[in-house]
Design a protein around this motif. Structure first.
Motif, PDB file in Angstrom:
ATOM      1  N   THR A 123       0.972  -1.030   0.395  1.00  0.00           N
ATOM      2  CA  THR A 123      -0.249  -0.254  -0.373  1.00  0.00           C
ATOM      3  C   THR A 123       0.788   1.330  -0.082  1.00  0.00           C
ATOM      4  O   THR A 123       0.479   2.235   0.156  1.00  0.00           O
ATOM      5  CB  THR A 123      -0.851   0.095   1.349  1.00  0.00           C
ATOM      6  N   ASP A 124       1.998   1.283   0.110  1.00  0.00           N
ATOM      7  CA  ASP A 124       3.237   2.239   0.341  1.00  0.00           C
ATOM      8  C   ASP A 124       4.324   1.570  -0.439  1.00  0.00           C
ATOM      9  O   ASP A 124       4.659   0.593  -1.172  1.00  0.00           O
ATOM     10  CB  ASP A 124       3.786   2.803   1.404  1.00  0.00           C
ATOM     11  N   SER A 125       5.368   2.818  -0.679  1.00  0.00           N
ATOM     12  CA  SER A 125       6.541   2.731  -1.571  1.00  0.00           C
ATOM     13  C   SER A 125       7.764   3.635  -0.795  1.00  0.00           C
ATOM     14  O   SER A 125       7.283   4.542  -0.899  1.00  0.00           O
ATOM     15  CB  SER A 125       7.073   2.242  -2.838  1.00  0.00           C
ATOM     16  N   LEU A 126       8.685   2.999  -0.961  1.00  0.00           N
ATOM     17  CA  LEU A 126       9.681   3.952  -0.466  1.00  0.00           C
ATOM     18  C   LEU A 126       9.510   5.307  -2.203  1.00  0.00           C
ATOM     19  O   LEU A 126      10.032   6.459  -0.862  1.00  0.00           O
ATOM     20  CB  LEU A 126      11.434   3.265  -0.851  1.00  0.00           C
ATOM     21  N   GLY A 127       9.116   5.390  -2.774  1.00  0.00           N
ATOM     22  CA  GLY A 127       9.586   6.659  -4.059  1.00  0.00           C
ATOM     23  C   GLY A 127       8.539   7.330  -3.371  1.00  0.00           C
ATOM     24  O   GLY A 127       8.470   8.781  -3.703  1.00  0.00           O
ATOM     25  N   GLU A 128       7.495   7.019  -2.552  1.00  0.00           N
ATOM     26  CA  GLU A 128       6.574   7.386  -2.736  1.00  0.00           C
ATOM     27  C   GLU A 128       6.845   8.078  -0.912  1.00  0.00           C
ATOM     28  O   GLU A 128       6.058   9.455  -1.217  1.00  0.00           O
ATOM     29  CB  GLU A 128       4.480   6.682  -2.419  1.00  0.00           C
ATOM     30  N   ALA A 197       2.924   6.016  -7.204  1.00  0.00           N
ATOM     31  CA  ALA A 197       2.818   5.314  -6.693  1.00  0.00           C
ATOM     32  C   ALA A 197       3.204   3.673  -7.431  1.00  0.00           C
ATOM     33  O   ALA A 197       2.684   2.602  -6.869  1.00  0.00           O
ATOM     34  CB  ALA A 197       0.596   5.029  -6.559  1.00  0.00           C
ATOM     35  N   ALA A 198       3.559   3.811  -8.735  1.00  0.00           N
ATOM     36  CA  ALA A 198       3.690   2.767  -9.429  1.00  0.00           C
ATOM     37  C   ALA A 198       5.243   2.381  -8.687  1.00  0.00           C
ATOM     38  O   ALA A 198       5.584   0.930  -9.713  1.00  0.00           O
ATOM     39  CB  ALA A 198       3.788   3.070 -11.013  1.00  0.00           C
ATOM     40  N   ALA A 199       5.952   3.252  -8.213  1.00  0.00           N
ATOM     41  CA  ALA A 199       6.856   2.582  -7.465  1.00  0.00           C
ATOM     42  C   ALA A 199       6.550   1.098  -7.193  1.00  0.00           C
ATOM     43  O   ALA A 199       7.490   0.959  -7.077  1.00  0.00           O
ATOM     44  CB  ALA A 199       7.151   3.587  -6.998  1.00  0.00           C
ATOM     45  N   ARG A 200       5.503   1.083  -5.811  1.00  0.00           N
ATOM     46  CA  ARG A 200       5.418   0.245  -5.649  1.00  0.00           C
ATOM     47  C   ARG A 200       5.840  -1.348  -6.309  1.00  0.00           C
ATOM     48  O   ARG A 200       6.015  -1.576  -5.833  1.00  0.00           O
ATOM     49  CB  ARG A 200       3.508   0.017  -5.297  1.00  0.00           C
ATOM     50  N   GLY A 201       5.527  -1.150  -7.723  1.00  0.00           N
ATOM     51  CA  GLY A 201       5.551  -2.757  -8.823  1.00  0.00           C
ATOM     52  C   GLY A 201       7.097  -3.273  -8.803  1.00  0.00           C
ATOM     53  O   GLY A 201       6.957  -3.979  -8.655  1.00  0.00           O
ATOM     54  N   THR A 202       7.299  -1.397  -8.877  1.00  0.00           N
ATOM     55  CA  THR A 202       8.628  -1.742  -8.925  1.00  0.00           C
ATOM     56  C   THR A 202       9.095  -2.480  -7.734  1.00  0.00           C
ATOM     57  O   THR A 202      10.861  -3.464  -8.345  1.00  0.00           O
ATOM     58  CB  THR A 202       9.726  -1.002 -10.075  1.00  0.00           C
ATOM     59  N   GLU A 203       9.459  -1.798  -6.777  1.00  0.00           N
ATOM     60  CA  GLU A 203       9.910  -2.190  -4.843  1.00  0.00           C
ATOM     61  C   GLU A 203       9.598  -3.177  -5.112  1.00  0.00           C
ATOM     62  O   GLU A 203      10.213  -4.390  -4.795  1.00  0.00           O
ATOM     63  CB  GLU A 203       9.869  -1.017  -4.412  1.00  0.00           C
TER      64      GLU A 203
END
Ligand SMILES: NC(=O)c1ccc[n+]([C@@H]2O[C@H](COP(=O)([O-])OP(=O)(O)OC[C@H]3O[C@@H](n4cnc5c(N)ncnc54)[C@H](OP(=O)(O)O)[C@@H]3O)[C@@H](O)[C@H]2O)c1
Length: 228
Positions: A123-128, A197-203
């Motif tokens: 539900t979150d990522s480092l990018g966010e 938010a697409a950083a979630r998938g890549t991370e």
């Protein structure tokens, strides 16, 4: 462009050297340059002492984090993901509205005898997290889905393999795309996934990347997209 690379590990070193090679003025930012240069043993990830690398790369300056942040025309985040917000705070990113931040980090947590886990996911990522911590910076997540040698020399891997972008600011993504082209990425290899938010998938690809590295026995591989 004056580029400041936050990150003194293998990733920061690879990006700094290559960005200097393609013609940029590059400095690496660190919390304590003297302590870093005095270190004679390997770092946390087993990389040789920074001083050895520095000797081979006099073209790359080493400066305290606040100086790196203040002088950056573009900032690269290649710090340990679990410490990235702290490291970018130390670089004074809050005082650099509009600065483009190329975030290549993954928030991996290393433990004894088990594969690394992600400190943030789903539900979150480092990018966010970075974009939220520095709302006026223009964060672009890219290059975190591959080994750092592939980041800076995509031709190490044959085929039409890709690099993902995620970020809120179209102009910042354009700037990063230009940088990727300089590193050797073809325009057709750049896949813009949309907002940060697409950083979630890549991370969250990290666990699969780590399994693949184990199975393939090399870090020289990457994702290729074949669509019907
Ligand atoms: N290895 C790869 O090929 C690869 C591929 C894709 C993404 N990544 C990601 O790239 C990043 C860099 O990886 P790496 O192996 O080169 O280096 P690393 O060991 O993960 O990180 C080293 C950097 O993190 C900083 N740091 C650590 N703890 C800190 C703290 N408490 N406060 C402030 N800064 C702190 C260090 O700053 P100081 O210099 O001040 O000590 C140093 O510059 C990671 O996020 C990693 O997941 C790696």
């Amino acid at each position: 462009v004056k580029i400041s690379v936050m990150g003194t590990g293998t990733v920061g070193r690879a990006l700094a050297a290559r960005l200097a090679e393609v013609g940029h003025e590059v400095v690496v930012g660190t919390r304590d340059p003297a302590a870093l240069l005095a270190r004679t043993g390997p770092d946390a990830m087993g990389s040789p002492p920074y001083a050895q690398w520095q000797e081979r790369h006099p073209e790359v300056g080493l400066v305290p984090a606040p100086e790196a942040g203040a002088s950056a025309g573009l900032l690269v985040n290649a710090t340990a993901g679990t410490a990235s917000v702290a490291a970018l705070t130390g670089a004074g990113l809050a005082d650099r509205p509009g600065l483009v931040v190329l975030d290549v980090a993954n928030a991996l947590v290393f433990g004894e005898g088990r594969p690394p886990t992600l400190a943030v996911a789903n539900t979150d990522s480092l990018g966010e997290q970075i974009q939220r911590a520095f709302p006026r910076a223009r964060v672009v997540k890219a290059l975190n889905t591959m080994n750092c040698e592939v980041m800076v020399r995509p031709d190490r891997v044959p085929g039409d393999h890709v690099v993902f972008l995620a970020g809120e600011d179209a102009d910042a993504k354009q700037v990063v795309s230009g940088l990727l082209a300089e590193l050797g990425w073809k325009g057709s290899a750049v896949v813009d996934l949309g907002g940060i938010a697409a950083a979630r998938g890549t991370e969250m690809y990290m666990p699969l990347w780590l399994s693949l590295m184990g199975v393939l026995g090399t870090a020289d591989f990457n994702i290729q997209l074949n669509r019907g």
